[in-house]
Design a protein around this motif. Structure first.
Motif, mmCIF file in Angstrom:
data_model
loop_
_atom_site.group_PDB
_atom_site.id
_atom_site.type_symbol
_atom_site.label_atom_id
_atom_site.label_comp_id
_atom_site.label_asym_id
_atom_site.label_seq_id
_atom_site.Cartn_x
_atom_site.Cartn_y
_atom_site.Cartn_z
ATOM 1 N N GLY A 73 0.815 -1.213 0.000
ATOM 2 C CA GLY A 73 0.000 0.000 0.000
ATOM 3 C C GLY A 73 0.849 1.263 0.000
ATOM 4 N N LEU A 74 1.936 1.261 0.792
ATOM 5 C CA LEU A 74 2.842 2.415 0.795
ATOM 6 C C LEU A 74 3.502 2.591 -0.571
ATOM 7 N N ASN A 75 3.957 1.480 -1.165
ATOM 8 C CA ASN A 75 4.559 1.557 -2.503
ATOM 9 C C ASN A 75 3.559 2.048 -3.535
ATOM 10 N N MET A 76 2.293 1.697 -3.360
ATOM 11 C CA MET A 76 1.259 2.141 -4.299
ATOM 12 C C MET A 76 1.058 3.649 -4.209
ATOM 13 N N ILE A 77 1.093 4.188 -2.995
ATOM 14 C CA ILE A 77 0.958 5.637 -2.810
ATOM 15 C C ILE A 77 2.141 6.360 -3.453
ATOM 16 N N LEU A 79 11.393 10.219 3.724
ATOM 17 C CA LEU A 79 11.118 8.802 3.953
ATOM 18 C C LEU A 79 11.812 8.347 5.234
ATOM 19 N N VAL A 80 11.029 7.801 6.160
ATOM 20 C CA VAL A 80 11.543 7.270 7.430
ATOM 21 C C VAL A 80 11.279 5.773 7.442
ATOM 22 N N ASP A 81 12.334 4.993 7.511
ATOM 23 C CA ASP A 81 12.226 3.533 7.378
ATOM 24 C C ASP A 81 13.033 2.841 8.480
ATOM 25 N N PRO A 82 12.474 2.712 9.696
ATOM 26 C CA PRO A 82 13.220 2.059 10.774
ATOM 27 C C PRO A 82 13.586 0.605 10.465
ATOM 28 N N LYS A 83 12.807 -0.057 9.583
ATOM 29 C CA LYS A 83 13.115 -1.460 9.244
ATOM 30 C C LYS A 83 14.282 -1.586 8.272
ATOM 31 N N LYS A 84 14.694 -0.463 7.662
ATOM 32 C CA LYS A 84 15.907 -0.355 6.841
ATOM 33 C C LYS A 84 15.837 -1.047 5.481
ATOM 34 N N VAL A 85 14.769 -1.773 5.191
ATOM 35 C CA VAL A 85 14.720 -2.535 3.931
ATOM 36 C C VAL A 85 13.501 -2.222 3.079
ATOM 37 N N GLU A 86 12.496 -1.566 3.637
ATOM 38 C CA GLU A 86 11.242 -1.394 2.902
ATOM 39 C C GLU A 86 11.313 -0.271 1.858
#
Length: 834
Positions: free
Chosen positions: A505-509, A526-533
């Motif tokens: 869903g985030l990639n779709m936005i 872009l804030v990505d605590p998981k480091k891979v998304e």
């Protein structure tokens, strides 16, 4: 689409006891299949190779094979008298004879690259060169070259000797032209080429009449000026030139070749910030106090001379509305897209083509489900007046109208009983459906339909959308493509358990916005605590990403830097509000319209403001590690940032009350939930149940105000996102990412800096505690508490003072603080310096 459930299917079966079984031969599916495309592509490549060698051989063996080939063309039944010398036999000789000798001559070789490139594109879905452009150019040049060479062949009257050079077409066209205008046919042939080049390649003819504007402006370099001053002046002159691009119509035609990203220095890459309103400063003296004198531009022809006058002086602006009206009429509006004039939007062929059939919901399935619903309700004394079904990609909505006098709450309480009778998960009852006098029962389909991203992004509805920040999420329950405007939401809160489609869903936005917006109009934080998304979007850093000054990466993966970024966005918000206040505007749209109409003065700090979209992929992790430091700036941005074009999309896997706090939740009117694990989580995110009944894999509920819409999220695969980012990243970008304001706060551990340490207010046990810590090399509050026999609060204050003095490191949770001084001798020197 809605359809009534037939009630007499049993009688229909009795009338047709035997039904013929037909083979489903779908010619459309076959023509669109990947296998057919691959096979055709290989066939085109082989045909291209066949033609290349046949033509090449014909140049040497054509005379020997000519009589045999012509005899065979007239009578293909008679056997050959001798074997052709062409290595591809009779058919190779016939094809070469037809295309080279009888038709196009040597220019027939241009057919070969068309076939090879078309075959490669069909088989491997990659385009070496633009196929459509290449085809049209090759066809034109085939006929034109044949005619051009035919002129000389005809004039030399050497038809037999030179017919392979021009072919029959070129020779006979010249024979026809010569009969009318003689030698002047050469001018006609040349004129046709000039017309084609001017119109097909869109040659800018105005550049031929403005030679003086193409000369470089020589920058004066007095001995007193430094190299840095020269560079600043050079950049200033280039900005002025960038603003006059539209006035002088000097923009170069777009180049076919890829532009080098790293070492390219193009004036268009410098963001133009000055409207074409300039002033001539008084000649500078040694003391250089400058007083501007306004200059009105009467004629665009004077602009090159004006630029020359500004070689040594930076232009100063003074905005006058009447002057602006006149300039806008003459020179047009300010165009922020001139920052990157060669930028191309992503194309649809970057997306995968899926073999999509009709929804796999049979008439029998609809009839069986409707009968079970009616039967279950009848067992509890509830009669149904009518029932109809609407088939969606994931679920089918059964709308029922109960008999008069039936209480709605009674039907709603039977949710589990209906699910048991249908043997299905994810039954959801909507009682009543808003705006209708019916009750809805959503039943998952046995065979779900995938919604590919290419279908929704390529739809006319999305392509023609005029929304400020259009995002296409997928399809509704009635198979309509759902598009909304993030600018009107204005912020979106997303939740969903692991593996239910939240990342898609985030990639779709993000993908929706990349397909519709120019880099000058939109920036992402872009804030990505998981480091891979979100690391896929690193490639578009110089086009669409915003970052802190001196940051190593634009995508924030270190939770310690998130607080600085959020506070930096708050500073950006305050700065923008100050500019809106000066401009007399209420929101970003009004402000940008005013700037485009050249009503604002860049010399006072005004500039064209892009939208900023902050996307946080996992809020729960940030709340766990930073807590209030994250919650406060997020809440402040959500409360105030809408008007100045900063919008938030915050996602979490765990929508509990300690993650989505009341302060955050109150300012996110739009909520999006994928499947969650419990009804409590559903109520936390949506303020109502239902999200726990979703069936997963992109099935979601969107709450906007009082309405809740069930959607099937479109599927965008990781390779598709990579291709889009690669397509954008390989184009010319800005020199760097969009820079946010610098935030100067406390140190990353939350403690004070060393400069904040006040030796006069230190504890009387300070020196003793410092020696104790250095001796044991353990920065622990409990150690001070035990050894010095102090209370916990006083020991905690001592640790804070030791950190401020630079003796121990920052707080690291359950771990002991790092001791920064390693020996007693160094400590004693440090204590004396304090």
């Amino acid at each position: 689409m809605a359809r009534n459930i037939p009630k007499n299917t049993e009688k229909t079966r009795e009338r047709n006891p035997t039904q013929s079984i037909s083979f489903d031969f779908n010619i459309k599916k076959i023509l669109q299949s990947e296998q057919l495309h691959f096979v055709l592509g290989i066939l085109f490549i082989l045909l291209g190779v066949f033609m290349l060698f046949s033509f090449s051989s014909h140049l040497f063996t054509g005379d020997a094979d000519q009589s045999e080939v012509e005899d065979n063309l007239q009578s293909s039944i008679e056997p050959l008298k001798k074997q052709p010398k062409n290595p591809f036999g009779l058919y190779g000789a016939k094809l070469a004879h037809l295309l080279l000798f009888r038709l196009f001559g040597w220019s027939a070789f241009l057919l070969v690259p068309i076939l090879l490139i078309a075959g490669y594109k069909l088989s491997f879905k990659k385009e070496i060169l633009p196929l459509e452009k290449l085809t049209w150019q090759s066809l034109f040049y085939m006929i034109w070259l044949s005619t051009f060479l035919g002129f000389f062949v005809f004039m030399l009257e050497a038809e037999e000797k030179w017919s392979n050079l021009c072919g029959g077409i070129g020779y006979f066209i010249n024979e026809y032209l010569y009969g009318f205008i003689g030698w002047a046919s050469f001018f006609v042939i040349s004129f046709v080429l000039i017309v084609f080049i001017v119109y097909y390649y869109k040659v800018d003819t105005s550049s031929f009449a403005a030679n003086e504007t193409e000369e470089d402006v020589a920058l004066a370099t007095p001995e007193s000026e430094t190299a840095e001053d020269n560079i600043a002046e050079a950049k200033n002159i280039k900005r002025v030139r960038a603003n006059f691009e539209t006035i002088l119509a000097e923009e170069e035609p777009e180049e076919e070749l890829a532009i080098d990203r790293e070492d390219n220095f193009d004036e268009a890459n410098i963001r133009p910030f000055l409207p074409p309103i300039v002033e001539t400063p008084i000649a500078k003296s040694n003391n250089a106090s400058k007083s501007p004198v306004a200059l009105t531009i009467e004629n665009s022809d004077d602009i090159p001379e004006i630029i020359e006058e500004f070689e040594d002086e930076a232009p100063i602006l003074e905005i006058n509305e009447s002057v602006n009206d006149e300039l806008v009429k003459k020179f047009g509006l300010y165009d922020p897209m001139l920052d990157l004039p060669h930028y191309k939007y992503p194309t649809l062929d970057l997306m995968k083509e899926y073999d999509m059939g009709k929804p796999n919901v049979s008439q029998e399935e609809l009839k069986a489900n409707s009968d079970k619903i009616v039967e279950t309700l009848a067992n509890y004394g509830i009669g149904i007046a009518s029932i109809k079904a609407t088939i969606g990609p994931t679920v089918t909505l059964y709308e029922i109208i109960p008999d008069a006098g039936v209480r709605i709450s009674k039907i709603k309480n039977l949710e589990d009983d209906i699910a048991l009778s249908l043997a299905a998960l994810g039954i959801r009852i909507i009682a009543p459906i808003p705006g209708k006098g019916t009750i809805g029962i959503e039943v998952p389909n046995k065979n779900r339909e995938m919604v590919p991203v290419k279908m929704v992004i390529g739809s006319e509805k999305f392509q023609k959308s005029t929304a400020e920040l259009p995002i296409v999420l997928g399809k509704t329950i009635s198979n309509d493509i759902f598009i909304t405007d993030l600018a009107k939401m204005p912020h979106l809160l997303m939740a969903g358990a692991t593996g239910q489609g939240k990342s898609v869903g985030l990639n779709m936005i993000l993908t929706s916005l990349l397909y519709k917006k120019h880099p000058s109009q939109l920036k992402f934080v872009l804030v990505d605590p998981k480091k891979v998304e979100l690391t896929l979007f690193n490639k578009i850093e110089r086009h669409f990403l915003a970052m802190l000054p001196n940051a190593a990466e634009a995508i924030i993966t270190d939770t310690k830097k998130v607080v600085h970024t959020l506070n930096s966005l708050c500073i950006e918000m305050d700065n923008r509000y100050n500019l809106l206040k000066d401009a007399g505007c209420r929101n970003l749209k009004e402000y940008n319209v005013k700037f485009v109409n050249r009503r604002l003065n860049p010399d006072k700090g005004h500039y064209f403001m892009p939208y900023i979209v902050l996307i946080i992929d996992e809020l729960a992790d940030l709340m766990m590690t930073a807590g209030k430091d994250v919650e406060q700036p997020i809440a402040r941005l959500a409360q105030l940032a809408r008007a100045i074009g900063i919008h938030l999309v915050v996602a979490t896997q765990r929508p509990s009350v300690n993650v989505i706090t009341g302060t955050i939740k109150a300012n996110f009117p739009a909520r999006l939930s994928f499947k969650v694990t419990s009804k409590i989580d559903s109520r936390t995110i949506l303020d109502t149940g239902g999200a726990e009944q979703l069936v997963g894999q992109g099935d979601m509920l969107l709450s906007m105000g009082s309405d809740i819409i069930r959607l099937q999220c479109a599927f965008v695969d990781t390779p598709e996102v990579e291709d889009v980012c690669e397509f954008i990243g390989n184009q010319q970008g800005y020199d760097s990412a969009y820079m946010l304001p610098e935030f100067e706060g406390e140190s990353e551990g939350g403690g004070s800096e060393k400069s904040d340490f006040d030796p006069s207010n230190r504890d009387q046990f300070f020196d003793e505690a410092a020696r104790l810590i250095v001796t044991h090399q353990q920065g622990s509050t409990s150690l001070i508490q035990r050894r010095l026999k102090l209370g916990y609060n006083r020991a905690g204050r001592l640790i804070d003072q030791l950190e401020a003095a630079g003796i121990v490191g920052q707080f690291e949770g359950s771990k002991a603080r790092e001791v920064l001084i390693k020996d007693m001798e160094t400590l004693e020197r440090h204590l004396k310096s304090l």
